[in-house]
Design a protein around this motif. Structure first.
Motif, mmCIF file in Angstrom:
data_model
loop_
_atom_site.group_PDB
_atom_site.id
_atom_site.type_symbol
_atom_site.label_atom_id
_atom_site.label_comp_id
_atom_site.label_asym_id
_atom_site.label_seq_id
_atom_site.Cartn_x
_atom_site.Cartn_y
_atom_site.Cartn_z
ATOM 1 N N GLN A 52 0.727 -1.418 -0.040
ATOM 2 C CA GLN A 52 -0.105 0.006 -0.071
ATOM 3 C C GLN A 52 0.674 1.148 -0.133
ATOM 4 O O GLN A 52 0.351 2.325 -0.132
ATOM 5 N N SER A 53 2.176 1.317 0.111
ATOM 6 C CA SER A 53 2.941 2.360 0.153
ATOM 7 C C SER A 53 2.975 2.935 -1.236
ATOM 8 O O SER A 53 2.667 2.435 -2.285
ATOM 9 N N ARG A 54 3.074 4.292 -1.140
ATOM 10 C CA ARG A 54 3.023 5.122 -2.463
ATOM 11 C C ARG A 54 4.114 4.814 -3.382
ATOM 12 O O ARG A 54 3.940 4.799 -4.630
ATOM 13 N N PRO A 55 5.392 4.576 -2.999
ATOM 14 C CA PRO A 55 6.229 3.960 -3.978
ATOM 15 C C PRO A 55 6.200 2.708 -4.728
ATOM 16 O O PRO A 55 6.040 2.693 -6.029
ATOM 17 N N PHE A 56 5.488 1.893 -3.872
ATOM 18 C CA PHE A 56 5.263 0.634 -4.569
ATOM 19 C C PHE A 56 4.134 0.654 -5.281
ATOM 20 O O PHE A 56 3.892 0.146 -6.554
ATOM 21 N N THR A 57 3.045 1.345 -4.858
ATOM 22 C CA THR A 57 1.845 1.396 -5.787
ATOM 23 C C THR A 57 1.951 1.978 -7.107
ATOM 24 O O THR A 57 1.864 1.944 -8.186
ATOM 25 N N SER A 58 3.106 3.263 -7.103
ATOM 26 C CA SER A 58 3.659 4.099 -8.368
ATOM 27 C C SER A 58 4.606 3.095 -9.137
ATOM 28 O O SER A 58 4.548 3.544 -10.398
ATOM 29 N N GLY A 59 4.970 2.148 -8.873
ATOM 30 C CA GLY A 59 5.880 1.514 -9.492
ATOM 31 C C GLY A 59 7.402 1.911 -9.399
ATOM 32 O O GLY A 59 8.194 1.352 -10.196
ATOM 33 N N ALA A 64 13.471 -0.752 3.682
ATOM 34 C CA ALA A 64 14.034 0.020 4.732
ATOM 35 C C ALA A 64 13.315 1.399 4.929
ATOM 36 O O ALA A 64 13.115 1.841 5.916
ATOM 37 N N LYS A 65 12.850 2.005 3.755
ATOM 38 C CA LYS A 65 12.233 3.367 3.882
ATOM 39 C C LYS A 65 10.888 3.094 4.380
ATOM 40 O O LYS A 65 10.592 4.156 5.224
ATOM 41 N N VAL A 66 10.002 2.143 3.843
ATOM 42 C CA VAL A 66 8.708 2.056 4.309
ATOM 43 C C VAL A 66 8.532 1.676 5.749
ATOM 44 O O VAL A 66 7.685 2.416 6.648
ATOM 45 N N ILE A 67 9.340 0.772 6.390
ATOM 46 C CA ILE A 67 9.452 0.403 7.544
ATOM 47 C C ILE A 67 9.846 1.401 8.674
ATOM 48 O O ILE A 67 9.266 1.474 9.743
#
Length: 443
Positions: free
Chosen positions: A418-425, A433-436
């Motif tokens: 659900q993180s913005r970087p992952f959903t954006s691809g 490391a960044k999300v956690i």
């Protein structure tokens, strides 16, 4: 003709191979440790045989016990699964010498690709782009200093015979080189019985991509598209998807063609994966995984090809029935690795189902998670028409999981997806490391 296979592995991959055997009408024999006596694979197989004590060293790494078990149970072949002895050239050779079929590459191919220095040379010969690095294993500290100056800092030291993040050290300045080299060599010797290390330029925020291949050793090599494995924790993959959201068609075609050409040059046989690092608009060869990989279901779902079935057919010296024109990768697939964060007994286990959801696991209510083995307990894999829908399907599937009795990483996986970087691809190997870190900061 293979009529009976000994499965020299455990957990979800052992269950996966037993199922393939049942599909093909082949008798399955599971080799198990004393800690795995009551596991699902043991119950599912046509026969099971104990090969040693609870630790891997006493059982799943005991090549003599495994081969003896295969002979005593009248098996024709051994499937090594993933991990353990699956990329051990000496084991593959011993299996071949015993008159059994090793379901995997030839032992000499495994030996070549198991050494990162030799694998890089093979890739260079086949015309693949490689990161700047040492041409041979690092001889001593002075050699390391000179090579690092030529490459430019930061650099990464890697165990020549290793993998899985072990024997790796990132060095950003010469003052840290001596200590890092000593540690890398020590760890390489400990895990791989070989203290050779080589050096490459360290790419700060790359994507980790890999091409899935099938090759019959007779000249036919098929690629099943690429997987993006950039979401990692301590170099261990957590999420794998296909197709990659960052590759354009021309780069995808070039990368897949490079991978095919390498396997053709090697005369490779069986399933295998060529791994690349993507840095900006360029990609570089990293290594070959000369075995089935944990994330193989992703490629199975987008291609419609059963990789374990294909492995078994190729091992019987059969040519691939398809050409590349017959392979059509379509839709989107995502795999989520569920890892245990503690050992213990599973009191409740409910796995997701419903449209377009596949679960590869060995868990049941009452299963005992042993402290002796890898933390992977389940893989949830989804298939969808596109990535946007696929992410929602995966979140739905994760929401249905109930595992009680041990801690797992399910909540972390939800955060990542659900993180913005992952959903954006648009992310790199430092996403975890960044999300956690951000989540802990909010807490």
């Amino acid at each position: 003709m293979i009529e009976s296979i000994l499965i020299a592995n455990r957990g979800e991959i052992a269950v996966r191979v037993v199922r393939a055997c049942k599909d093909l009408g082949i008798r399955s024999v599971v080799a198990y440790s004393t800690a795995d006596k009551e596991t699902l694979a043991v119950r599912m197989a046509d026969q099971a045989v104990c090969i040693g004590g609870p630790t891997s060293k006493e059982s799943y790494l005991q090549s003599r016990n495994i081969i003896m078990a295969a002979c005593l149970t009248r098996c024709d072949a051994i499937h090594p699964g993933v991990g353990f002895l699956s990329e051990n050239a000496a084991f593959a050779k011993a299996v071949e010498d015993s008159g059994l079929i090793f379901i995997g590459p030839k032992s000499e191919t495994i030996a070549l690709l198991g050494n990162k220095v030799q694998a890089r040379k093979a890739a260079l010969k086949a015309g693949l782009p490689i990161t700047p690095g040492s041409k041979e294993a690092i001889v001593d500290l002075e050699d390391a200093k000179q090579t690092a100056k030529q490459i430019g800092y930061p650099i990464i030291l890697k165990a020549a015979a290793g993998g899985g993040g072990r024997g790796m050290r990132i060095v950003r300045k010469e003052a840290d080189l001596a200590a890092s080299l000593a540690l890398a060599k020590k760890e390489a010797l400990l895990f791989f019985a070989d203290d050779s290390v080589h050096m490459e330029r360290y790419l700060e925020q790359p994507r980790h991509l890999e091409v899935q291949l099938l090759s019959d050793g007779k000249g036919t090599v098929l690629h099943l598209g690429e997987r993006d494995c950039s979401v990692q924790k301590n170099h261990q993959k957590l999420l794998e998807e296909s197709p990659s959201p960052v590759l354009n068609d021309s780069m995808r075609k070039a990368m897949c063609n490079d991978a095919v050409r390498l396997f053709q040059e090697l005369g490779y046989r069986s399933a295998g994966t060529v791994e690349f690092l993507l840095d900006g608009g360029a990609y570089y060869f990293m290594e070959v995984n000369a075995r089935l990989q944990v994330e193989h279901p992703v490629s199975e779902l987008v291609s419609g090809i059963d990789l374990v079935h294909a492995q078994i057919e190729i091992a019987q010296d059969k040519a691939l029935r398809n050409t590349q024109d017959d392979v059509t990768c379509k839709g989107y697939s995502l795999e989520c690795r569920i890892n245990a964060l503690s050992a213990g007994t599973i009191t409740t286990c409910t796995m997701p189902s419903g449209p377009h959801v596949r679960v590869d696991t060995y868990l049941e209510s009452g299963s005992v998670l042993s402290p002796y083995y890898d933390s992977l307990i389940a893989k949830i894999i989804i298939y969808a028409p596109n990535r946007e829908i696929g992410l929602r399907v995966m979140l739905r599937a994760l929401g249905e999981v109930v595992i009680e009795g041990v801690k797992t990483n399910i909540e972390e996986q939800k955060l990542l997806i659900q993180s913005r970087p992952f959903t954006s691809g648009r992310f790199s190997t430092d996403l975890y490391a960044k999300v956690i870190a951000q989540e802990k900061h909010h807490d």
